[in-house]
Design a protein around this motif. Structure first.
Motif, PDB file in Angstrom:
ATOM      1  N   THR A 274       0.859  -1.177   0.000  1.00 54.06           N
ATOM      2  CA  THR A 274       0.000   0.000   0.000  1.00 54.06           C
ATOM      3  C   THR A 274       0.899   1.233   0.000  1.00 54.06           C
ATOM      4  OG1 THR A 274      -0.210   0.470   2.379  1.00 54.06           O
ATOM      5  CG2 THR A 274      -1.612  -1.281   1.467  1.00 54.06           C
ATOM      6  N   CYS A 275       0.362   2.310  -0.543  1.00 56.50           N
ATOM      7  CA  CYS A 275       1.168   3.508  -0.723  1.00 56.50           C
ATOM      8  C   CYS A 275       0.249   4.715  -0.831  1.00 56.50           C
ATOM      9  CB  CYS A 275       1.993   3.349  -2.001  1.00 56.50           C
ATOM     10  SG  CYS A 275       3.238   4.605  -2.207  1.00 56.50           S
ATOM     11  N   ASP A 276       0.787   5.912  -0.582  1.00 54.34           N
ATOM     12  CA  ASP A 276      -0.050   7.110  -0.661  1.00 54.34           C
ATOM     13  C   ASP A 276      -0.052   7.738  -2.048  1.00 54.34           C
ATOM     14  OD1 ASP A 276       2.521   8.107  -0.724  1.00 54.34           O
ATOM     15  OD2 ASP A 276       2.225   9.612   0.852  1.00 54.34           O
ATOM     16  N   LYS A 277       0.846   7.261  -2.930  1.00 56.32           N
ATOM     17  CA  LYS A 277       0.921   7.801  -4.287  1.00 56.32           C
ATOM     18  C   LYS A 277       1.134   6.672  -5.288  1.00 56.32           C
ATOM     19  CE  LYS A 277       3.119  12.239  -3.025  1.00 56.32           C
ATOM     20  NZ  LYS A 277       3.342  11.973  -1.601  1.00 56.32           N
ATOM     21  N   ALA A 278       0.879   6.969  -6.556  1.00 55.15           N
ATOM     22  CA  ALA A 278       1.180   6.018  -7.615  1.00 55.15           C
ATOM     23  C   ALA A 278       2.695   5.844  -7.723  1.00 55.15           C
ATOM     24  CB  ALA A 278       0.619   6.520  -8.939  1.00 55.15           C
ATOM     25  N   PRO A 279       3.178   4.680  -8.185  1.00 49.99           N
ATOM     26  CA  PRO A 279       4.621   4.451  -8.276  1.00 49.99           C
ATOM     27  C   PRO A 279       5.368   5.551  -9.033  1.00 49.99           C
ATOM     28  CG  PRO A 279       3.456   2.401  -8.657  1.00 49.99           C
ATOM     29  CD  PRO A 279       2.416   3.477  -8.553  1.00 49.99           C
ATOM     30  N   ALA A 280       4.774   6.066 -10.097  1.00 51.00           N
ATOM     31  CA  ALA A 280       5.433   7.085 -10.915  1.00 51.00           C
ATOM     32  C   ALA A 280       5.624   8.399 -10.154  1.00 51.00           C
ATOM     33  CB  ALA A 280       4.636   7.339 -12.185  1.00 51.00           C
ATOM     34  N   GLU A 281       4.856   8.607  -9.073  1.00 52.51           N
ATOM     35  CA  GLU A 281       4.913   9.861  -8.326  1.00 52.51           C
ATOM     36  C   GLU A 281       5.741   9.757  -7.050  1.00 52.51           C
ATOM     37  OE1 GLU A 281       0.883  10.942  -7.624  1.00 52.51           O
ATOM     38  OE2 GLU A 281       0.413  11.244  -9.735  1.00 52.51           O
ATOM     39  N   LEU A 282       6.243   8.568  -6.759  1.00 51.76           N
ATOM     40  CA  LEU A 282       7.021   8.372  -5.531  1.00 51.76           C
ATOM     41  C   LEU A 282       8.408   8.996  -5.660  1.00 51.76           C
ATOM     42  CD1 LEU A 282       6.131   4.668  -4.664  1.00 51.76           C
ATOM     43  CD2 LEU A 282       5.403   6.724  -3.440  1.00 51.76           C
ATOM     44  N   GLU A 283       8.868   9.586  -4.586  1.00 50.33           N
ATOM     45  CA  GLU A 283      10.196  10.190  -4.553  1.00 50.33           C
ATOM     46  C   GLU A 283      11.030   9.524  -3.465  1.00 50.33           C
ATOM     47  OE1 GLU A 283       9.657  14.339  -3.941  1.00 50.33           O
ATOM     48  OE2 GLU A 283       8.678  14.692  -5.878  1.00 50.33           O
ATOM     49  N   LEU A 289      13.871  -0.200  -7.931  1.00 44.74           N
ATOM     50  CA  LEU A 289      12.742  -0.647  -7.121  1.00 44.74           C
ATOM     51  C   LEU A 289      11.428  -0.162  -7.735  1.00 44.74           C
ATOM     52  CD1 LEU A 289      12.576  -2.345  -4.577  1.00 44.74           C
ATOM     53  CD2 LEU A 289      12.529  -0.247  -3.227  1.00 44.74           C
ATOM     54  N   LEU A 290      11.421   1.094  -8.180  1.00 43.12           N
ATOM     55  CA  LEU A 290      10.224   1.637  -8.808  1.00 43.12           C
ATOM     56  C   LEU A 290       9.857   0.858 -10.068  1.00 43.12           C
ATOM     57  CD1 LEU A 290      10.810   5.493  -8.440  1.00 43.12           C
ATOM     58  CD2 LEU A 290       9.170   4.080  -7.190  1.00 43.12           C
ATOM     59  N   SER A 291      10.859   0.485 -10.844  1.00 40.05           N
ATOM     60  CA  SER A 291      10.583  -0.268 -12.073  1.00 40.05           C
ATOM     61  C   SER A 291       9.961  -1.620 -11.751  1.00 40.05           C
ATOM     62  CB  SER A 291      11.866  -0.461 -12.883  1.00 40.05           C
ATOM     63  OG  SER A 291      12.777  -1.318 -12.204  1.00 40.05           O
ATOM     64  N   LYS A 294       6.262  -1.566 -11.115  1.00 35.29           N
ATOM     65  CA  LYS A 294       5.455  -1.500 -12.339  1.00 35.29           C
ATOM     66  C   LYS A 294       5.274  -2.851 -13.008  1.00 35.29           C
ATOM     67  CE  LYS A 294       7.024   3.227 -13.208  1.00 35.29           C
ATOM     68  NZ  LYS A 294       7.823   4.116 -14.091  1.00 35.29           N
ATOM     69  N   TRP A 295       5.966  -3.874 -12.510  1.00 36.61           N
ATOM     70  CA  TRP A 295       5.787  -5.207 -13.073  1.00 36.61           C
ATOM     71  C   TRP A 295       4.368  -5.723 -12.832  1.00 36.61           C
ATOM     72  CZ3 TRP A 295      10.819  -8.063 -11.101  1.00 36.61           C
ATOM     73  CH2 TRP A 295      11.900  -7.642 -11.873  1.00 36.61           C
TER      74      TRP A 295
END
Length: 474
Positions: A274-283, A289-291, A294-295
């Motif tokens: 779970t996360c507060d933002k979409a993967p593309a918006e995470l900083e 890890l981000l890539s 998206k798998w």
């Protein structure tokens, strides 16, 4: 005569729409785009492998009948599946051969498992404890049965249930659900764990917050047992990590989680995040890890609309054996709009107050109590407020939105006004139509559905509507 793929798919949609519920049609068929038509093979593009698998599982018979009606008995369908949204790289999947799907940009999975060292030090079990005795640390009330489904979370809920039915065996691994705090992300993630334990008791399920994971990593590093820490987590079958955005800028934790992630994916184990933002918006997270996020599949939970908020209240009072009048429920659902957690908390506080003062709960009393509970009481939102904010956002006069004529540039803002009025007021659909353009109820419902579909498929448009909402709620 050459057949047009768009016209054929449009005719197919007319048949499909008549045979399934409207919410299902909007969720599963609206985002599909017809690509081409060659001989008797129609190619359509779907947003992800999750869409492809769900459609194949739930609507295969309907699709077969519809296509054969349009194209004849030899009709065939091919799916153009977007595998990696960051590169827009598609994979072609030929229907009905669903067992030979090969995905690009995705490592091959195996069925091998790593033996568990029962004596390995771990954050949750004592040395020598069998891994089958690990407490999954799930809240038993966070089940699918207790999760109220609505337009804001329907896709997330469907995806979660699919994961629970076949953990590690679908293409949506990891499964990430994201959104603002208090919308039910943790509930949905834990519901997967609860469902898996009921269906497959032998599976080892574990829920842990990202903050707790980070603290355990720090402790393991201090004690020089980092390998035991990683080994323990690799022994889990279904791992649920809450608030994974808290790994930001913690390089050591990310390094360990990276190895855990790879192990899970290579061994067909299920990760739920779970996360507060979409993967593309995470900083603050490493690109590798981000890539990997998206798998799988990332699904957003949005703020619940009025009907969903009211249903949440109804479910809560039913489970508690309490009776509250419809007008009080309407007031609460229209007043407490921030998130589900605040809504349930307000109801608990309301019931506590009336228990102590021992008075009959009237609408006036409920209003007084709720206004005292909520620190920043939002002003009552009226259709006039909404028309004003929408008109200002789209650079026009509020009166323009009330014109019945289908004037260029007015239809979309008017539909936004209808959608927000339906969401934030108690006005009936008929009253909304009379107030905004003198339209009938079916036109209002159609306009609201259009906005929901646009918000679902167009991120920029959704942000635009959310900006108007923020101004209304100030």
């Amino acid at each position: 005569m050459e057949k047009n793929h768009e016209e054929i798919w449009k005719r197919c949609l007319l048949v499909i729409r008549d045979n399934i519920p409207e919410p299902s049609f909007n969720t599963w068929f609206k985002p599909i785009v017809p690509i081409s038509m060659e001989r008797n093979v129609l190619t359509i593009r779907v947003p992800s492998m999750f869409y492809y698998e769900y459609i194949e599982e739930q609507f295969i018979d309907l699709l077969k009948k519809t296509l054969r009606k349009e194209l004849g008995p030899d009709a065939k369908l091919e799916y153009n599946v977007v595998v990696d949204q960051s590169t827009n790289a598609p994979t072609i999947v030929k229907y009905p051969t669903t067992t030979s799907v090969t995905l690009k940009n995705r490592p091959m999975s195996t069925t091998n498992t790593v033996p568990v060292d029962a004596g390995a030090k771990s954050p949750f079990v004592l040395p020598g404890t069998r891994k089958t005795n690990i407490d999954p640390r799930l809240n038993p009330t966070s089940s699918f049965e207790n999760f109220v489904e609505g337009e804001s979370n329907r896709l997330a809920r469907a995806a979660a249930y699919a994961v629970a039915s076949k953990p590690g065996g679908t293409s949506f691994n990891p499964y990430m659900v994201y959104g603002m705090s208090g919308l039910g992300k943790t509930h949905l993630a834990q519901a997967i764990g609860i469902e898996v334990k009921e269906r497959m008791p032998e599976k080892v399920v574990l829920y842990v917050s990202a903050n707790e994971f980070q603290n355990q990593f720090t402790d393991a590093t201090r004690k020089n047992i980092r390998n035991d820490f990683v080994h323990f987590y690799q022994s889990i079958d279904i791992l649920i990590i809450d608030d994974v955005h808290e790994f930001a800028n913690k390089s050591g934790t990310q390094e360990s989680f990276f190895h855990i992630f790879n192990h899970f994916h290579q061994n067909s184990k299920q990760l739920i995040l779970t996360c507060d933002k979409a993967p593309a918006e995470l900083e603050g997270l490493e690109s590798r890890l981000l890539s990997r996020f998206k798998w799988g599949l990332s699904v957003e939970i949005q703020s619940p609309d009025f009907e969903t908020r009211k249903e949440i209240l109804k479910r809560k009072i039913y489970n508690d054996g309490i009776v509250i009048s419809e007008d009080i429920l309407d007031y609460m659902a229209s007043t407490v709009t921030t998130n589900v957690r605040e809504l349930e908390g307000s109801l608990i506080s309301l019931l506590a107050h009336i228990t102590f003062i021992k008075k009959e709960l009237t609408l006036d009393l409920a209003k007084n109590i709720i206004e005292n509970i909520i620190k920043n009481v939002k002003k009552d939102i009226t259709v006039e407020n909404i028309l004003e904010e929408v008109a200002h956002h789209f650079n026009m006069e509020p009166e323009t939105l009330q014109i019945r004529k289908r004037k260029s540039g007015v239809v979309l803002p008017r539909q936004v006004a209808m959608y927000l009025t339906k969401k934030y007021t108690n006005m009936s659909v008929k009253s909304i139509g009379q107030k905004i353009g003198g339209l009938d109820h079916s036109t209002v419902l159609h306009g609201c559905k259009q906005i929901e579909n646009y918000m679902f498929s167009d991120k920029k448009f959704r942000k635009s509507v959310e900006t108007i909402e923020e101004k209304l709620l100030k």
